[in-house]
Write a protein that holds these residues in place. Structure first.
Motif, PDB file in Angstrom:
ATOM      1  N   LYS A   1      16.440  -1.788   4.758  1.00  0.00           N
ATOM      2  CA  LYS A   1      16.459  -2.039   3.314  1.00  0.00           C
ATOM      3  C   LYS A   1      17.751  -2.742   2.886  1.00  0.00           C
TER       4      LYS A   1
ATOM      5  N   SER B   1       7.128   1.865   8.655  1.00  0.00           N
ATOM      6  CA  SER B   1       8.409   1.146   8.541  1.00  0.00           C
ATOM      7  C   SER B   1       9.555   1.846   9.264  1.00  0.00           C
TER       8      SER B   1
ATOM      9  N   ASN C   1      13.634  -5.604  -1.129  1.00  0.00           N
ATOM     10  CA  ASN C   1      13.564  -4.660  -2.242  1.00  0.00           C
ATOM     11  C   ASN C   1      13.587  -3.222  -1.747  1.00  0.00           C
TER      12      ASN C   1
ATOM     13  N   ILE D   1       9.330   0.130  -0.913  1.00  0.00           N
ATOM     14  CA  ILE D   1       8.157  -0.544  -0.377  1.00  0.00           C
ATOM     15  C   ILE D   1       7.153   0.485   0.147  1.00  0.00           C
TER      16      ILE D   1
ATOM     17  N   HIS E   1      13.282  -5.344   4.682  1.00  0.00           N
ATOM     18  CA  HIS E   1      12.781  -5.669   3.337  1.00  0.00           C
ATOM     19  C   HIS E   1      13.926  -5.890   2.359  1.00  0.00           C
TER      20      HIS E   1
ATOM     21  N   ASP F   1       6.757  -7.572   1.679  1.00  0.00           N
ATOM     22  CA  ASP F   1       8.224  -7.666   1.691  1.00  0.00           C
ATOM     23  C   ASP F   1       8.707  -7.164   3.047  1.00  0.00           C
ATOM     24  N   TRP F   2       8.402  -7.912   4.079  1.00  0.00           N
ATOM     25  CA  TRP F   2       8.822  -7.569   5.439  1.00  0.00           C
ATOM     26  C   TRP F   2       9.185  -8.865   6.132  1.00  0.00           C
TER      27      TRP F   2
ATOM     28  N   HIS G   1       3.985  -2.466   3.784  1.00  0.00           N
ATOM     29  CA  HIS G   1       5.281  -3.143   3.612  1.00  0.00           C
ATOM     30  C   HIS G   1       5.274  -4.046   2.384  1.00  0.00           C
ATOM     31  N   LYS G   2       4.516  -3.645   1.364  1.00  0.00           N
ATOM     32  CA  LYS G   2       4.419  -4.443   0.143  1.00  0.00           C
ATOM     33  C   LYS G   2       5.236  -3.823  -0.983  1.00  0.00           C
ATOM     34  N   ARG G   3       5.721  -4.698  -1.861  1.00  0.00           N
ATOM     35  CA  ARG G   3       6.329  -4.285  -3.124  1.00  0.00           C
ATOM     36  C   ARG G   3       5.767  -5.194  -4.202  1.00  0.00           C
TER      37      ARG G   3
END
Length: 475
Positions: free
Chosen positions: A131, A185, A156, A159, A154, A171-172, A164-166
């Protein structure tokens, strides 16, 4: 005489001979691994009496030095920024809020980050894994432009652990590219760390900044981990406040959180085992710490401490922290030195023999003399933000603290070395101490940055995330 010298030569030439190996190790710069975990509370580790099994973290505490008075900021982006700069985040406008997805804020490029200084000292490989959360809208804020040679993770916070989404977008990343790696993750970050250690060992020294997003929300755990904590598929999963559900929720928040922390501990154990198997552990500095206290309402524990994340009570800013470096100092003891996130940079640089320092003055101090037991204590005042200052004996709250939940009175003084749970306000009993600390606090509270991150919700309405969080799309 010739026979005597010959015997010495034979002994010193034997491969793996202890004396020569130790001498060789001591002359090398140490590898450096910082393991930063997210929202792990004081009471979430076994060595603080927690109920969640954390055998690998507990073993690290026995081998290294427990940093019993280690402080952070009350939320995560400020802690990360202070850790990498050695400066209070107030100086560049990042104390009261994190950097949300819809923000264009990033830590000023005038600030020098730790890997930039390590580069000049011969650390060829400098990886940032996990992160970031220090700016994502422009390439100038990207880890690869802040001194790191590799980025995997990522940009942000918060997540989804599986997708792995935001904000609905992946967001990976692997360096500047999107990564479509499949998996949980926490596992993936540890996998990459192990891969990097094996790859970098031939070009020591190396620097790894491993910033796990666990156990930060959303609370999600793997099925196998949930089962170890009693998950029953025939029973419902915990309610998610009316929000869309996430994969990996257990029957309760507590069960899910425990599974996440236990998985985190296992992955930390995998990293430490890799160092041991490759015989790198003796000359590798390993710093383990949380970024702040546990999040409210998400099952984390502050243990004996008062308060949680977002507050300057001990439970919000005093975190589990351990440092181990067998070649550099003796382990197996507990330090009461007041230290924290801003001290990481100067202490690491001193341990690595790096003379270069940023032009801007550091707020952090080098605590290596205490770790090496050459000095019993370094007296100092540590600014916790928003009218709060702590030192070895005292802690002062000079004014009301925003976002602290139930309102509290101002003008609080605690004899913190004897009252870590902050139960007894002694400001009336020690007015001279209170006044003295109030005067010492004033210059810190007066810090003003030219630009500050906006409140968390500013810009949220109508925001649409860029495709796969491509940084170049914001240029």
């Amino acid at each position: 005489m010739k026979k005597y010298l010959s015997s010495i030569f034979i002994i010193l030439s034997v491969p793996g001979f202890f004396l020569t190996e130790s001498m060789a190790q001591s002359t090398k710069k140490p590898n450096i691994i910082i393991i930063l975990v997210d929202d792990l509370g004081w009471g979430d580790v076994g060595y603080h009496g927690g109920n969640i099994p954390t055998p690998n973290i507990d073993r690290l505490a026995k081998q290294g030095i427990e940093l019993n008075r280690f402080y952070t900021a009350a939320v995560c982006s400020p802690t990360r920024a202070g850790l990498l700069t050695g400066r209070y985040p107030d100086r560049f406008g990042l104390r009261k809020s994190v950097i949300p997805p819809w923000s264009d804020f990033g830590v000023s490029t005038d600030e020098v980050f730790l890997p930039e200084l390590l580069k000049a000292a011969g650390y060829k490989n400098r990886a940032m894994l996990g992160k970031w959360h220090l700016g994502h809208v422009a390439l100038k804020y990207h880890p690869l432009n802040r001194g790191f040679t590799h980025f995997y993770g990522h940009l942000n916070g918060a997540i989804d652990y599986f997708t792995h989404k935001r904000e609905g977008e992946l967001d990976w990343h692997n360096d500047y590219n999107s990564s479509y790696d499949v998996g949980y993750s926490t596992d993936l970050i540890a996998d990459e760390a192990i891969k990097n250690i094996k790859s970098y060992q031939a070009q020591s020294p190396f620097f790894l900044y491993i910033a796990f997003n666990a156990p930060h929300g959303p609370l999600q755990a793997k099925a196998a981990d949930l089962k170890r904590f009693g998950y029953d598929a025939s029973k419902p999963v915990f309610a998610n406040g009316g929000k869309e559900g996430y994969e990996g929720r257990g029957n309760t928040k507590q069960q899910t959180y425990a599974a996440m922390v236990n998985n985190l501990d296992e992955n930390i154990g995998r990293i430490l085992a890799t160092l041991s198997n490759l015989k790198l552990d003796e000359n590798t500095i390993v710093l383990f710490q949380s970024d702040n206290g546990p999040a409210p309402n998400e099952a984390g524990s502050s243990g004996i401490l008062r308060g949680k994340k977002f507050t300057q009570w001990e439970g919000g800013v005093r975190v589990p922290a351990i440092i181990r470096w067998p070649n550099g100092f003796k382990g197996g003891w507990k330090s009461e030195q007041v230290t924290g996130f801003i001290d990481v940079l100067p202490t690491i640089l001193a341990a690595a023999g790096v003379k270069q320092r940023p032009e801007k003055p550091l707020d952090g101090i080098d605590v290596l003399p205490v770790l090496q037991q050459k000095q019993s204590v370094i007296n100092r005042n540590f600014f916790l933000g928003d009218g709060v200052l702590v030192n070895g004996e005292w802690k002062i709250f000079e004014k009301l603290e925003p976002n602290a939940g139930p309102k509290r009175a101002s003008d609080l003084l605690y004899q913190i070395d004897k009252d870590s749970s902050e139960k007894n306000n002694v400001s009336a009993k020690y007015p001279d101490v209170f006044q003295d600390l109030k005067e010492k606090l004033a210059p810190f509270d007066a810090i003003k940055a030219p630009l500050e991150v906006a409140g968390f919700d500013v810009g949220k309405k109508g925001f649409v995330a860029p495709k796969e969080w491509k940084v170049a799309g914001f240029r």
